[in-house]
Design a protein around this motif. Structure first.
Motif, PDB file in Angstrom:
ATOM      1  N   THR A   1       2.274   1.699  -3.456  1.00 44.74           N
ATOM      2  CA  THR A   1       1.232   2.161  -4.384  1.00 44.74           C
ATOM      3  C   THR A   1       0.946   3.644  -4.170  1.00 44.74           C
ATOM      4  OG1 THR A   1       0.253  -0.032  -4.301  1.00 44.74           O
ATOM      5  CG2 THR A   1      -1.107   1.709  -5.210  1.00 44.74           C
ATOM      6  N   ARG A   2       0.934   4.039  -2.902  1.00 43.86           N
ATOM      7  CA  ARG A   2       0.682   5.442  -2.590  1.00 43.86           C
ATOM      8  C   ARG A   2       1.777   6.334  -3.200  1.00 43.86           C
ATOM      9  NH1 ARG A   2       1.099   9.781  -2.290  1.00 43.86           N
ATOM     10  NH2 ARG A   2       0.502  11.402  -0.827  1.00 43.86           N
TER      11      ARG A   2
ATOM     12  N   LEU B   1       0.832  -1.212   0.000  1.00 50.33           N
ATOM     13  CA  LEU B   1       0.000   0.000   0.000  1.00 50.33           C
ATOM     14  C   LEU B   1       0.865   1.260   0.000  1.00 50.33           C
ATOM     15  CD1 LEU B   1      -2.811  -0.932   2.522  1.00 50.33           C
ATOM     16  CD2 LEU B   1      -3.158  -0.203   0.166  1.00 50.33           C
ATOM     17  N   LEU B   2       1.914   1.254   0.808  1.00 56.35           N
ATOM     18  CA  LEU B   2       2.793   2.428   0.875  1.00 56.35           C
ATOM     19  C   LEU B   2       3.456   2.664  -0.486  1.00 56.35           C
ATOM     20  CD1 LEU B   2       4.411   1.717   4.362  1.00 56.35           C
ATOM     21  CD2 LEU B   2       2.946   3.674   3.825  1.00 56.35           C
TER      22      LEU B   2
ATOM     23  N   THR C   1      -2.464  -3.879  -5.691  1.00 55.36           N
ATOM     24  CA  THR C   1      -3.117  -3.909  -4.373  1.00 55.36           C
ATOM     25  C   THR C   1      -4.124  -5.031  -4.201  1.00 55.36           C
ATOM     26  OG1 THR C   1      -4.746  -2.308  -5.153  1.00 55.36           O
ATOM     27  CG2 THR C   1      -2.843  -1.427  -3.974  1.00 55.36           C
TER      28      THR C   1
ATOM     29  N   PHE D   1       1.125   6.538  -6.977  1.00 52.97           N
ATOM     30  CA  PHE D   1      -0.176   7.016  -7.435  1.00 52.97           C
ATOM     31  C   PHE D   1      -0.111   8.309  -8.246  1.00 52.97           C
ATOM     32  CE2 PHE D   1      -4.508   8.623  -7.090  1.00 52.97           C
ATOM     33  CZ  PHE D   1      -5.206   7.511  -7.518  1.00 52.97           C
TER      34      PHE D   1
END
Lengths: 417, 417
Positions: B200-201, B197-198, B226, B204
């Protein structure tokens, strides 16, 4: 079964069941004035049991006055104070409007709120949005040009962009995100790092769909969602309020259904005792202060984020969140000890919210005022600490004062015996 | 100081320093054939010490044959086997190509790889991309139409889209993400939920910049990033390989610089002992199998994700990741106990990778072969379990076999005394 046959234990089991089965879903983000029943243009909401104007002081008073200025309801703090004393502006308690306030907890009509619906019952709850990383924030008793600019950004950009994404998504169930976040180091009060990321991940596809309309606003919103650990807190609060409200008003139940501060003290509501607040003093706090701040600066300006503890999160899930040591001090072993103690004052173990370090035991859920009085164990809460000059100066643990529970037990005995 | 004056302790301290100061940065994603030195069109890489073709069996053999088919190097498994035996196709060990393989660990020229650079030294390491959620995957010894389709998707869409985002970002430092993920329930081997998640963030903003060119591909990539917990593992592996390679080749050091399986057994390399693999048998495993699978199905087809344990992650950080109980069994207390024991066989405590439940103690880092032999404590590793018919059937803990360490100590004594 007829009401008359229900005893305290049965009533408390019903409350526990409701606390566990509530299913909070984020369904919209809208300006408070459009969706919160009774929140007129001239109303300002604030944390804790409502008081007459003269009792609001310090940061909570400043936050209310700042809200009047931000909303264009007054031309100066003095003008705002006059209008409030004369009744032209109305002060309300968040909880009475299905809202829940962070610190001073101020709401006005233009501020966007998360609209969370408990879809097993249909009751709605609201919470306004996180202001951002600056420790100088309106809900910490500060109002200046910087605060105004940030609130305007939240009103004009973050609220509408997130709202559009949520509507496109057809609503976002919060419980699965919260459940998962507890396995990722959050306790969903003082730490919502993982939940903020999980929530952002849910929004991604719907943020992307807005790129052709307003790419810059989407990027700014993305940043607001993840720039620090706290964005999800307001969702955790709204989800907790929707959950606690579903469990409120069960005749003969002695389970706490709300806990809140105002600047004068702490108070609780009990499911079977209507909307009465049982009040006590402020409690002593074990805090870790940000660099450059001292204990003399600690002040109280309200707070209702303890709604999370009310449903078995926050301090009641602190053993999920050892990383909080860096933020609020303490040791991992003590966090486990404090968390375990709370099973002695709660009705049961949450079937959905688990503590991995306790081999997935459910969080202690449903605070029973009788158990608190009998064991002397007071609810532990994770809170942010405000400073006298406004702004956040630290974070820590606080215990609810015993007086609230003793008064509530007296009222219970008077009502039901 | 002149080399001759360095003793084992000093050499090991230098290795520890390198393990701790390496700074892995993801700088690109490119087809392996374009960036991995020596990986020609006719080369297939696979996990563990390289062996002559006849020794590859079961899932690892099937994975190699499947790779030849996927790459268009053969028309049938039989054709592929013939070409390999005759030397027309070459089999290489991942580690000798600065690569690191997950399970069977197969690489061919068209497959995109993460390019991770240790920016304090400039050395590069590579890892190919996660195939996706289906337990039937090429690296678990399966090749069929479904696997081919998914690998093509990774080659044509995920690799290029992530690569473009990484280049736009100007590289993504991995250490801060890994450090933070350890506070969010990951140990960065069997669990990379938070890190995925980190990561992907971070991507983004650079994914949304590609929306006007190929919106559908961006959305599919976002989903691949994700949809489950494992995307970041390959980045954790590449970061660990870049870190371990920086610490490899220090004269007189007795610290392990790689640990790997092939289908025949387990092996380690030691920093001061060149590129020799010290081999042992397979170790017994404590596994939790997915529903419907039994212990008789457990099989070995290679694996080098234990590079994470080599630098103080995975099993060496398992007390960060109590949620792993659900995936690989065990209890929280046992995870803490196993993790603490590993301090007895390691050089020091990592200054950047912390274990919150141990009051932020650094992870045990730098496995000393002498300490392993003297204490009898064997490195603990978190691994995925493959089944005889291919595919993942579970996950669990495994201990490296003592033979590897005894042989390495003998070689050390022969070399340096």
């Amino acid at each position: 079964m007829p009401l008359g046959n229900i005893n305290r234990k049965q009533a408390n089991n019903e409350v526990f069941k409701r606390l566990c089965t509530a299913n909070p879903v984020l369904v919209n983000v809208l300006p408070a004035g459009q969706i919160v029943p009774g929140l007129t243009k001239n109303t300002i909401l604030t944390s804790g049991p409502p008081m007459s104007w003269k009792h609001y002081r310090g940061g909570q008073r400043n936050a209310i006055l700042g809200t009047a200025l931000f909303e264009g309801l007054a031309t100066s703090p003095e003008d705002a104070a006059l209008k409030i004393s004369s009744g032209k502006l109305k002060i309300g308690g968040c909880h009475d409007y299905k809202c829940v306030g962070s610190l001073a907890g101020v709401y006005s009509a233009s501020m966007p709120v998360f609209v969370v619906e408990n879809d097993v019952h249909g009751n709605k709850a609201f919470c306004n949005l996180y202001e951002g990383t600056n420790p100088r924030r309106l809900n910490y008793g500060v109002y200046d040009e910087g605060v105004k600019k940030r609130l305007t950004f939240v009103n004009d950009i973050v609220g509408p962009v997130v709202g559009e994404a949520v509507r496109q998504a057809g609503g976002i169930p919060l419980k699965p995100l919260m459940q998962r976040a507890l396995h990722m180091g959050d306790e969903l009060h003082s730490r919502s790092t993982a939940a903020s990321l999980l929530f952002t991940r849910e929004l991604f596809p719907h943020l992307i769909n807005q790129m052709d309309i307003n790419p810059s606003e989407v990027k700014q919103t993305l940043n607001a969602l993840t720039e620090d650990h706290y964005f999800f807190l307001r969702l955790s609060m709204a989800a907790s309020k929707a959950t606690a409200d579903f469990a409120h008003g069960i005749e003969k139940s002695s389970v706490v259904s709300a806990m809140a501060f105002n600047c004068q003290g702490f108070a609780i509501r009990v499911s079977g005792l209507g909307d009465t607040w049982f009040k006590g003093p402020h409690a002593s706090v074990e805090a870790k202060l940000f660099q450059g701040h001292s204990e003399e600066e600690i002040t109280w300006m309200g707070g209702e984020s303890t709604i999370t503890e009310t449903i078995g999160l926050g301090g009641f899930a602190q053993a999920c969140s050892f990383a909080l040591q860096k933020y609020q001090g303490g040791s991992a072993q003590n966090m486990i000890k404090l968390n375990k103690e709370l099973y002695k004052i709660t009705i049961g173990e949450n079937p959905d919210y688990h503590i991995p370090v306790l081999d997935y035991r459910g969080t202690p859920t449903g605070i029973d005022i009788f158990s608190v009085c009998e064991t002397g164990i007071l609810p532990v809460m994770d809170i942010g600490i405000a400073g006298k000059d406004g702004g956040q100066i630290g974070a820590g643990l606080v215990r609810a004062p015993m007086e609230c529970f003793v008064k509530a037990r007296e009222a219970y005995q008077a009502t039901y015996h």
